[in-house]
Structure formats: C-alpha cells, structure tokens
Design a protein around this motif. Structure first.
Motif, PDB file in Angstrom:
ATOM      1  N   ASP A  81       0.818  -1.222   0.000  1.00  0.00           N
ATOM      2  CA  ASP A  81       0.000   0.000   0.000  1.00  0.00           C
ATOM      3  C   ASP A  81       0.845   1.263   0.000  1.00  0.00           C
ATOM      4  N   GLU A  82       2.159   1.126  -0.214  1.00  0.00           N
ATOM      5  CA  GLU A  82       3.049   2.295  -0.252  1.00  0.00           C
ATOM      6  C   GLU A  82       3.635   2.470  -1.646  1.00  0.00           C
ATOM      7  N   THR A  83       3.615   3.694  -2.134  1.00  0.00           N
ATOM      8  CA  THR A  83       4.124   4.008  -3.476  1.00  0.00           C
ATOM      9  C   THR A  83       5.146   5.137  -3.367  1.00  0.00           C
ATOM     10  N   PRO A  84       6.410   4.902  -3.686  1.00  0.00           N
ATOM     11  CA  PRO A  84       7.433   5.933  -3.510  1.00  0.00           C
ATOM     12  C   PRO A  84       7.375   7.021  -4.578  1.00  0.00           C
ATOM     13  N   PHE A  85       7.837   8.206  -4.203  1.00  0.00           N
ATOM     14  CA  PHE A  85       7.964   9.310  -5.145  1.00  0.00           C
ATOM     15  C   PHE A  85       9.256   9.192  -5.952  1.00  0.00           C
ATOM     16  N   PHE A  86      10.249   8.518  -5.393  1.00  0.00           N
ATOM     17  CA  PHE A  86      11.535   8.353  -6.070  1.00  0.00           C
ATOM     18  C   PHE A  86      11.897   6.864  -6.103  1.00  0.00           C
ATOM     19  N   PRO A  87      11.169   6.074  -6.882  1.00  0.00           N
ATOM     20  CA  PRO A  87      11.371   4.618  -6.868  1.00  0.00           C
ATOM     21  C   PRO A  87      12.744   4.171  -7.336  1.00  0.00           C
ATOM     22  N   ASP A  88      13.420   4.993  -8.118  1.00  0.00           N
ATOM     23  CA  ASP A  88      14.732   4.597  -8.652  1.00  0.00           C
ATOM     24  C   ASP A  88      15.876   4.849  -7.676  1.00  0.00           C
ATOM     25  N   HIS A  89      15.574   5.412  -6.510  1.00  0.00           N
ATOM     26  CA  HIS A  89      16.639   5.761  -5.560  1.00  0.00           C
ATOM     27  C   HIS A  89      16.545   4.986  -4.251  1.00  0.00           C
ATOM     28  N   LEU A  90      15.677   4.007  -4.189  1.00  0.00           N
ATOM     29  CA  LEU A  90      15.481   3.270  -2.944  1.00  0.00           C
ATOM     30  C   LEU A  90      16.631   2.300  -2.688  1.00  0.00           C
ATOM     31  N   LEU A  91      16.877   2.044  -1.408  1.00  0.00           N
ATOM     32  CA  LEU A  91      17.916   1.101  -0.998  1.00  0.00           C
ATOM     33  C   LEU A  91      17.280  -0.166  -0.440  1.00  0.00           C
ATOM     34  N   ARG A  92      18.091  -1.205  -0.340  1.00  0.00           N
ATOM     35  CA  ARG A  92      17.586  -2.464   0.200  1.00  0.00           C
ATOM     36  C   ARG A  92      17.331  -2.305   1.694  1.00  0.00           C
ATOM     37  N   PRO A  93      16.275  -2.921   2.199  1.00  0.00           N
ATOM     38  CA  PRO A  93      15.960  -2.799   3.633  1.00  0.00           C
ATOM     39  C   PRO A  93      17.033  -3.421   4.517  1.00  0.00           C
ATOM     40  N   ILE A  94      17.233  -2.806   5.670  1.00  0.00           N
ATOM     41  CA  ILE A  94      18.111  -3.374   6.685  1.00  0.00           C
ATOM     42  C   ILE A  94      17.360  -4.467   7.437  1.00  0.00           C
ATOM     43  N   LEU A  95      16.065  -4.241   7.652  1.00  0.00           N
ATOM     44  CA  LEU A  95      15.227  -5.226   8.324  1.00  0.00           C
ATOM     45  C   LEU A  95      14.928  -6.399   7.388  1.00  0.00           C
ATOM     46  N   PRO A  96      14.716  -7.574   7.921  1.00  0.00           N
ATOM     47  CA  PRO A  96      14.370  -8.720   7.060  1.00  0.00           C
ATOM     48  C   PRO A  96      13.044  -8.487   6.340  1.00  0.00           C
ATOM     49  N   SER A  97      12.977  -8.948   5.111  1.00  0.00           N
ATOM     50  CA  SER A  97      11.781  -8.736   4.301  1.00  0.00           C
ATOM     51  C   SER A  97      10.586  -9.514   4.844  1.00  0.00           C
ATOM     52  N   ILE A  98       9.393  -8.950   4.579  1.00  0.00           N
ATOM     53  CA  ILE A  98       8.152  -9.627   4.918  1.00  0.00           C
ATOM     54  C   ILE A  98       7.572 -10.209   3.632  1.00  0.00           C
ATOM     55  N   SER A  99       7.175 -11.460   3.694  1.00  0.00           N
ATOM     56  CA  SER A  99       6.661 -12.131   2.503  1.00  0.00           C
ATOM     57  C   SER A  99       5.150 -11.883   2.392  1.00  0.00           C
ATOM     58  N   TYR A 100       4.799 -10.802   1.661  1.00  0.00           N
ATOM     59  CA  TYR A 100       3.384 -10.503   1.451  1.00  0.00           C
ATOM     60  C   TYR A 100       2.852 -11.328   0.289  1.00  0.00           C
ATOM     61  N   PRO A 101       1.677 -11.918   0.415  1.00  0.00           N
ATOM     62  CA  PRO A 101       1.079 -12.607  -0.736  1.00  0.00           C
ATOM     63  C   PRO A 101       0.744 -11.591  -1.822  1.00  0.00           C
ATOM     64  N   GLN A 102       0.839 -12.019  -3.077  1.00  0.00           N
ATOM     65  CA  GLN A 102       0.564 -11.109  -4.184  1.00  0.00           C
ATOM     66  C   GLN A 102      -0.934 -10.954  -4.357  1.00  0.00           C
ATOM     67  N   VAL A 103      -1.410  -9.759  -4.016  1.00  0.00           N
ATOM     68  CA  VAL A 103      -2.834  -9.462  -4.129  1.00  0.00           C
ATOM     69  C   VAL A 103      -3.118  -8.697  -5.410  1.00  0.00           C
ATOM     70  N   LEU A 104      -2.233  -7.761  -5.722  1.00  0.00           N
ATOM     71  CA  LEU A 104      -2.395  -6.948  -6.921  1.00  0.00           C
ATOM     72  C   LEU A 104      -1.652  -7.569  -8.093  1.00  0.00           C
ATOM     73  N   ALA A 105      -1.950  -7.085  -9.286  1.00  0.00           N
ATOM     74  CA  ALA A 105      -1.252  -7.542 -10.487  1.00  0.00           C
ATOM     75  C   ALA A 105       0.228  -7.185 -10.396  1.00  0.00           C
ATOM     76  N   SER A 106       1.052  -7.927 -11.115  1.00  0.00           N
ATOM     77  CA  SER A 106       2.504  -7.757 -11.018  1.00  0.00           C
ATOM     78  C   SER A 106       2.978  -6.367 -11.443  1.00  0.00           C
ATOM     79  N   TYR A 107       2.213  -5.702 -12.308  1.00  0.00           N
ATOM     80  CA  TYR A 107       2.604  -4.384 -12.803  1.00  0.00           C
ATOM     81  C   TYR A 107       2.146  -3.247 -11.882  1.00  0.00           C
ATOM     82  N   ALA A 108       1.487  -3.577 -10.783  1.00  0.00           N
ATOM     83  CA  ALA A 108       0.902  -2.558  -9.902  1.00  0.00           C
ATOM     84  C   ALA A 108       1.888  -1.458  -9.498  1.00  0.00           C
ATOM     85  N   PRO A 109       3.160  -1.774  -9.176  1.00  0.00           N
ATOM     86  CA  PRO A 109       4.087  -0.700  -8.794  1.00  0.00           C
ATOM     87  C   PRO A 109       4.321   0.328  -9.904  1.00  0.00           C
TER      88      PRO A 109
END
Length: 258
Positions: A81-109
């Motif tokens: 439910d989060e959409t970044p304003f600068f998607p090309d500048h994001l870094l990898r999370p320090i916290l372990p990833s959460i495995s969310y089930p795919q609810v939206l279509a793959s192109y949603a981002p």
C-alpha cells in the motif's frame, strides 16, 4: 485489513473502512500545514537563496528523496500500500523482508501517480491550505516536513485505487474483461464510479472539517481548515485521481496472470 491475508484486502467494505481512516490522517496533516504560509521557495527548482550541492531539484524534492531513502531501508516500500515518489533511488531494507502474498497484479508498482499528485498538491492545494501567501524562510524545514506528511498520506489514499480496482475486477470478471478487451475507458469509468459513496465521502468531510477545523480553546473560533476547501480538494483532485489510478490499473489487468 491485513496485507498478509488477501481475503481481507480485497473486501470492498474493508477498503472503504480504510479510506475513512485515511480521511482523519489527511485532515490532521492539512491542519499542521495550515500553520504556515505558502513558502514558494520550498518548491523552486532553483532557489537563489538556497543552494543544495549536487542536486537540481527543489528543497522539498531533496527532503522527500532523502526521507524515502531512509524509509526504504526500514522496508516501508515493501508494503503493497506504499508508493514511492523516487522509486529509482530506494535502498535495500536493513530489516528482514516480509513475505506478502501477491494481491495486486505484477505491474501494480508501475501505476505511479506521485508526480501528478505532487504537482497538484503544490499548485492547487498549498494555496488553499496555507495560513497566507508569502515566504517564511526560517520555517522551510517545518514546511517541507509538513508537506511530505501530506504528500505521503495523499499518495497512499489515491493509490489505494489499485485495491479498489482489483476488488471490483474480482467481483465481476465478465463485465470488466469485456470492457478491458474493448478498451472502453468510459465504460470502465462508469462502472467504477459510485456516486452515492462519493456523496457520502463529501458529506462526511464537511462534518469532520466542522469538528476538527476549529480550536475549541480559541474564543474567536478561528478556523484552521474549512469544509469548502476540504470538499474541493477531495471532489476535484483526490477522488478523480483515485479513479484515474483504477482505470489505468484495470486497462492492463488482462496482461497479468494473477
């Protein structure tokens, strides 16, 4: 609504309940922004009074970019439910990833209206929200911080249209498949529009603005926000952009196997 449980995410009533909660968040962030003037210098790409080394954007862009970089390391943008304003500048999370089930279509981002949201906010909303039209250089940092809070809340609300669109598609695949195949944008727009729900939203906003918009300790009853401009922002910008997100999402829906 639990993003680890798809059945709760694509429930239209749950979605509407979430949108109601967002109204309060947006209103209170608007109130915080209303304490300051417009401060146009915050939005200038080249501000002669504010030089940012090795950066060509505005002060707001600089602040928003660096906050998103930090938030990306806290895995904020892994949440669907989060959409970044600068998607090309994001870094990898320090916290372990959460495995969310795919609810939206793959192109949603890729359905990202943040540039339009930011431009509309600066040009159309800031003049309505601000205490007065003018500069206040000593509060640039506070103004940018409040703007970012408003923008992130507006972005989340508007991009929730993707969940609305997916829920409606799942509820009537036959109808939407036909409309999508014929690229019937008007037909899609007609079917995603619920005038009665929209009217209830506007009526609710009027009541909330009347209650939240006045400081009860202020004997003169000075308003921090008015029902008129809150309804205008939702009716002319927030609701139409949400539906634009829905239409763009749906037009590509048949290309995805989800």
């Amino acid at each position: 609504m639990d993003f680890t449980k798809p059945e709760t995410v694509l429930n239209l009533q749950n979605i509407r309940d979430e949108l109601v909660k967002m109204e309060d968040s947006i209103i209170f962030k608007f109130i915080e922004r209303s304490h300051f003037p417009t401060c146009p210098g915050v939005y200038l790409t080249k501000n002669p009074d504010l030089s940012i080394e090795n950066f060509d954007g505005s002060f707001l862009d600089w602040a928003l970019l660096h906050l998103e970089i930090t938030h990306s390391q806290l895995r904020r943008f892994e949440s669907p439910d989060e959409t970044p304003f600068f998607p090309d500048h994001l870094l990898r999370p320090i916290l372990p990833s959460i495995s969310y089930p795919q609810v939206l279509a793959s192109y949603a981002p890729q359905v990202n209206y943040n540039e339009k949201i930011k431009a509309t906010y600066i040009k159309q909303m800031v003049p309505l929200l601000s205490k007065y039209d003018g500069e206040q250089n000593e509060n640039y940092g506070s103004v940018a911080t409040r703007d970012i809070e408003c923008l992130q809340s507006l972005s989340r609300r508007i991009h929730f249209g993707k969940f609305v669109a997916e829920a409606k598609f799942q509820n009537d695949k036959e109808l939407y498949t036909k409309l999508i195949k014929s690229k019937d944008i008007d037909g899609i727009m007609k079917n995603i529009t619920n005038s009665a729900v929209e009217e209830k939203i506007l009526e609710r906003l009027v009541k909330k603005a009347e209650v939240y918009g006045v400081d009860p300790t202020n004997k003169e009853g000075e308003r921090r926000i008015t029902p008129d401009y809150l309804v205008k922002i939702y009716k002319e910008f927030v609701i139409p952009m949400t539906k634009e997100v829905e239409v763009e999402y749906l037009l590509r829906r048949l290309t995805d196997d989800n």
